[in-house]
Design a protein around this motif. Structure first.
Motif, PDB file in Angstrom:
ATOM      1  N   TRP A  25       0.818  -1.208   0.000  1.00 47.36           N
ATOM      2  CA  TRP A  25       0.000   0.000   0.000  1.00 47.36           C
ATOM      3  C   TRP A  25       0.854   1.261   0.000  1.00 47.36           C
ATOM      4  O   TRP A  25       0.435   2.286  -0.543  1.00 47.36           O
ATOM      5  N   SER A  32      -4.428   3.635   4.325  1.00 46.68           N
ATOM      6  CA  SER A  32      -5.147   2.573   5.029  1.00 46.68           C
ATOM      7  C   SER A  32      -5.880   1.685   4.026  1.00 46.68           C
ATOM      8  O   SER A  32      -6.243   2.129   2.940  1.00 46.68           O
ATOM      9  N   TYR A  48      -7.353  -8.420   7.068  1.00 53.53           N
ATOM     10  CA  TYR A  48      -6.472  -7.485   7.773  1.00 53.53           C
ATOM     11  C   TYR A  48      -6.878  -6.046   7.519  1.00 53.53           C
ATOM     12  O   TYR A  48      -7.498  -5.722   6.524  1.00 53.53           O
ATOM     13  N   TYR A  50      -4.908  -2.429   7.476  1.00 52.07           N
ATOM     14  CA  TYR A  50      -3.566  -1.841   7.367  1.00 52.07           C
ATOM     15  C   TYR A  50      -3.678  -0.328   7.515  1.00 52.07           C
ATOM     16  O   TYR A  50      -4.567   0.288   6.954  1.00 52.07           O
ATOM     17  N   THR A  52      -0.919   3.170   7.836  1.00 52.07           N
ATOM     18  CA  THR A  52       0.403   3.760   8.008  1.00 52.07           C
ATOM     19  C   THR A  52       0.230   5.188   8.511  1.00 52.07           C
ATOM     20  O   THR A  52      -0.687   5.893   8.103  1.00 52.07           O
ATOM     21  N   ILE A  59       3.656   1.642  11.038  1.00 55.97           N
ATOM     22  CA  ILE A  59       2.644   0.917  10.278  1.00 55.97           C
ATOM     23  C   ILE A  59       1.959   0.000  11.273  1.00 55.97           C
ATOM     24  O   ILE A  59       2.624  -0.684  12.059  1.00 55.97           O
ATOM     25  N   ILE A  61      -0.946  -3.123  11.617  1.00 56.63           N
ATOM     26  CA  ILE A  61      -1.714  -4.136  10.893  1.00 56.63           C
ATOM     27  C   ILE A  61      -2.459  -4.977  11.928  1.00 56.63           C
ATOM     28  O   ILE A  61      -1.844  -5.541  12.827  1.00 56.63           O
ATOM     29  N   CYS A  72       5.547 -12.483   7.187  1.00 54.75           N
ATOM     30  CA  CYS A  72       5.347 -11.087   6.788  1.00 54.75           C
ATOM     31  C   CYS A  72       6.558 -10.518   6.061  1.00 54.75           C
ATOM     32  O   CYS A  72       7.703 -10.746   6.462  1.00 54.75           O
ATOM     33  N   ILE A  74       6.766  -6.774   4.834  1.00 53.38           N
ATOM     34  CA  ILE A  74       5.997  -5.534   4.820  1.00 53.38           C
ATOM     35  C   ILE A  74       6.824  -4.401   4.219  1.00 53.38           C
ATOM     36  O   ILE A  74       7.877  -4.036   4.753  1.00 53.38           O
TER      37      ILE A  74
END
Length: 124
Positions: A25, A32, A48, A50, A52, A59, A61, A72, A74
């Motif tokens: 993202w 988000s 999930y 998400y 930031t 971030i 999650i 993960c 990320i």
């Protein structure tokens, strides 16, 4: 393409029992996202949220699913220089920072049992 690409969900087992989570993202300037993917025939799923926050350099999650293992990878924002911490439900999680071309990632594994709240703090 959207599921494995931008949303970053990849089934590495059967019916999401082992899952790779690699959301991208940050690359789309989205701060988000709410993602749910389900295999109706088996009942396997992952969901999930998400978010930031570049003012806090973190971030977050919140993830849950039918699986047992979460791998993960990320993507960090472009301005991130290093990872300060990865926290799951107030406990520190071992991690490494990897780089692919000009992108930096937080890499870690956790077991899944219920809802997991993950926070990745980074330094600019």
């Amino acid at each position: 393409a959207l599921v494995e690409g931008l949303a970053g969900v990849k089934n590495e087992g059967l019916a999401f029992d082992r899952l790779k989570l690699s959301p991208r993202w940050c690359s789309s300037e989205t701060d988000s996202a709410d993602v749910t993917i389900c295999f109706p025939s088996s009942g396997g799923y992952v969901s999930y949220f998400y978010k930031t926050d570049e003012t806090k350099n973190e971030i977050s999650i919140m993830v849950t699913g039918s699986g047992k293992e979460l791998n993960c990878h990320i993507l960090l924002p472009q301005k991130a220089k290093s990872i300060k911490a990865v926290i799951r439900d107030r406990e520190s999680v071992p991690f490494i920072m990897s780089e692919i071309e000009n992108s930096k990632y937080a890499d870690f594994k956790i077991s899944m049992s219920g809802v997991q709240n993950i926070r990745i703090s980074y330094l600019k």
